[in-house]
Motif scaffolding. Structure first.
Motif, PDB file in Angstrom:
ATOM      1  N   GLN A 171      14.374  56.642 -27.091  1.00 17.64           N
ATOM      2  CA  GLN A 171      14.333  55.210 -26.776  1.00 17.64           C
ATOM      3  C   GLN A 171      15.665  54.737 -26.210  1.00 17.64           C
ATOM      4  OE1 GLN A 171      11.635  52.319 -27.340  1.00 17.64           O
ATOM      5  NE2 GLN A 171      13.041  52.308 -25.607  1.00 17.64           N
ATOM      6  N   GLY A 207       6.977  52.820 -33.240  1.00 17.74           N
ATOM      7  CA  GLY A 207       7.502  52.281 -31.994  1.00 17.74           C
ATOM      8  C   GLY A 207       7.779  50.796 -32.147  1.00 17.74           C
ATOM      9  N   ASP A 208       8.575  50.255 -31.257  1.00 19.38           N
ATOM     10  CA  ASP A 208       8.994  48.855 -31.356  1.00 19.38           C
ATOM     11  C   ASP A 208       8.075  47.884 -30.626  1.00 19.38           C
ATOM     12  OD1 ASP A 208      11.189  49.577 -32.879  1.00 19.38           O
ATOM     13  OD2 ASP A 208      12.531  49.745 -31.143  1.00 19.38           O
ATOM     14  N   ASP A 209       7.200  48.391 -29.749  1.00 19.19           N
ATOM     15  CA  ASP A 209       6.365  47.519 -28.927  1.00 19.19           C
ATOM     16  C   ASP A 209       4.921  47.533 -29.442  1.00 19.19           C
ATOM     17  OD1 ASP A 209       4.480  46.886 -26.626  1.00 19.19           O
ATOM     18  OD2 ASP A 209       6.415  46.421 -25.682  1.00 19.19           O
ATOM     19  N   VAL A 252       4.720  52.724 -21.019  1.00 11.12           N
ATOM     20  CA  VAL A 252       4.493  53.297 -22.343  1.00 11.12           C
ATOM     21  C   VAL A 252       4.843  54.779 -22.264  1.00 11.12           C
ATOM     22  CG1 VAL A 252       2.809  53.798 -24.141  1.00 11.12           C
ATOM     23  CG2 VAL A 252       2.676  51.640 -22.863  1.00 11.12           C
ATOM     24  N   ASP A 278      11.005  52.371 -16.777  1.00 15.29           N
ATOM     25  CA  ASP A 278      11.147  50.960 -17.144  1.00 15.29           C
ATOM     26  C   ASP A 278       9.782  50.297 -17.300  1.00 15.29           C
ATOM     27  OD1 ASP A 278      13.858  51.227 -17.084  1.00 15.29           O
ATOM     28  OD2 ASP A 278      14.195  49.920 -15.353  1.00 15.29           O
ATOM     29  N   GLY A 279       9.530  49.729 -18.461  1.00 11.69           N
ATOM     30  CA  GLY A 279       8.291  49.004 -18.715  1.00 11.69           C
ATOM     31  C   GLY A 279       7.094  49.865 -19.036  1.00 11.69           C
ATOM     32  N   ASP A 339       2.131  46.189 -28.340  1.00 12.44           N
ATOM     33  CA  ASP A 339       1.105  46.451 -27.332  1.00 12.44           C
ATOM     34  C   ASP A 339       1.060  47.925 -26.945  1.00 12.44           C
ATOM     35  OD1 ASP A 339       0.241  43.825 -27.240  1.00 12.44           O
ATOM     36  OD2 ASP A 339       1.622  43.274 -25.627  1.00 12.44           O
ATOM     37  N   ALA A 340       2.226  48.553 -26.858  1.00  7.96           N
ATOM     38  CA  ALA A 340       2.270  49.984 -26.545  1.00  7.96           C
ATOM     39  C   ALA A 340       1.607  50.786 -27.648  1.00  7.96           C
ATOM     40  CB  ALA A 340       3.713  50.429 -26.338  1.00  7.96           C
ATOM     41  N   LYS A 341       1.888  50.421 -28.897  1.00  5.76           N
ATOM     42  CA  LYS A 341       1.270  51.136 -30.014  1.00  5.76           C
ATOM     43  C   LYS A 341      -0.243  50.916 -30.028  1.00  5.76           C
ATOM     44  CE  LYS A 341       4.166  49.594 -33.215  1.00  5.76           C
ATOM     45  NZ  LYS A 341       4.833  49.464 -34.541  1.00  5.76           N
ATOM     46  N   ARG A 363       8.767  51.699 -23.241  1.00  4.82           N
ATOM     47  CA  ARG A 363       8.120  51.304 -24.497  1.00  4.82           C
ATOM     48  C   ARG A 363       7.696  52.585 -25.229  1.00  4.82           C
ATOM     49  NH1 ARG A 363       3.544  47.390 -23.238  1.00  4.82           N
ATOM     50  NH2 ARG A 363       3.191  48.699 -21.407  1.00  4.82           N
TER      51      ARG A 363
END
Length: 200
Positions: A107, A143-145, A77, A74-75, A147-149, A114
């Motif tokens: 996912q 990816g959808d996030d 990357v 959860d949360g 910041d993660a990308k 993320r």
């Protein structure tokens, strides 16, 4: 950065060796007793303190493993380096594609993770610090996030890659198909030291 790599095969060990050389603190999450030269821990324990988690197992095992760790992820990357390869009698094929992807299934298995699809379009020998005559190759990611990308993109650029973002996690459908193009070229030529480059 603290990195947990889920999977102790060639991909996991290549990433572990490369990132350790760049000063990152790497642990391999595995059910095996030991992996030579690397710190190991059970998967849930490895993930617990990680800044970045990498999924580097066979595609057929990916969803089940991620689902079993969903709460721990959860949360976080989660870099999905897997491919849905089906190694049948007629050669490799994808067991999912065009209307879904393994990246999307990963996912869905950990909805609060993320997930960033990356590292699935090149062989393990070139995953960190690729040195090719044509210059830095391009790692495509999805990816959808954002910041993660960005975090994964920064790691890639620090370890020798150009980066191209293809959009949301559904773009994994095309990244996994790109793996098949990489495999087809290797099978035809008998060489495996190649990578993609996006010219722009």
């Amino acid at each position: 950065m603290r990195v947990a790599i889920l999977g102790s095969g060639q991909v996991g060990q290549a990433l572990a060796a490369g990132w350790t050389a760049h000063g990152h603190d790497v642990v391999i999450g595995t059910r095996q007793a030991a992996v030579e030269d690397f710190a190991v821990a059970p998967p849930a324990e490895a993930v617990r303190d990680a800044d970045l988690v990498v999924l580097a197992v066979r595609g057929t095992a990916a969803v089940e493993l991620v689902r079993s760790l969903a709460g721990e992820l959860d949360g976080r990357v989660l870099v999905d380096a897997t491919n849905p390869l089906d190694m049948g009698d007629r050669g490799p094929a994808l067991f999912v594609g065009t209307t879904d992807s393994l990246g999307e299934q990963v996912q869905r298995a950990a909805p609060a993770a993320r997930v960033v699809k990356a590292y699935n379009t090149v062989g393990n020998a070139l995953m960190v610090d690729p040195d090719l005559p044509g210059g830095p190759p391009t790692m495509f990611l999805a990816g959808d996030d954002p910041d993660a990308k960005r975090q994964v993109g920064d790691l890639l650029q620090a370890t020798g890659w150009d980066v191209a973002d293809l959009g949301g996690i559904e773009a994994s459908r095309w990244l996994e198909a790109m793996c098949m193009a990489w495999v087809a070229y290797g099978a035809r030529t008998g060489t495996w030291g190649h990578a993609f480059k996006l010219l722009r």
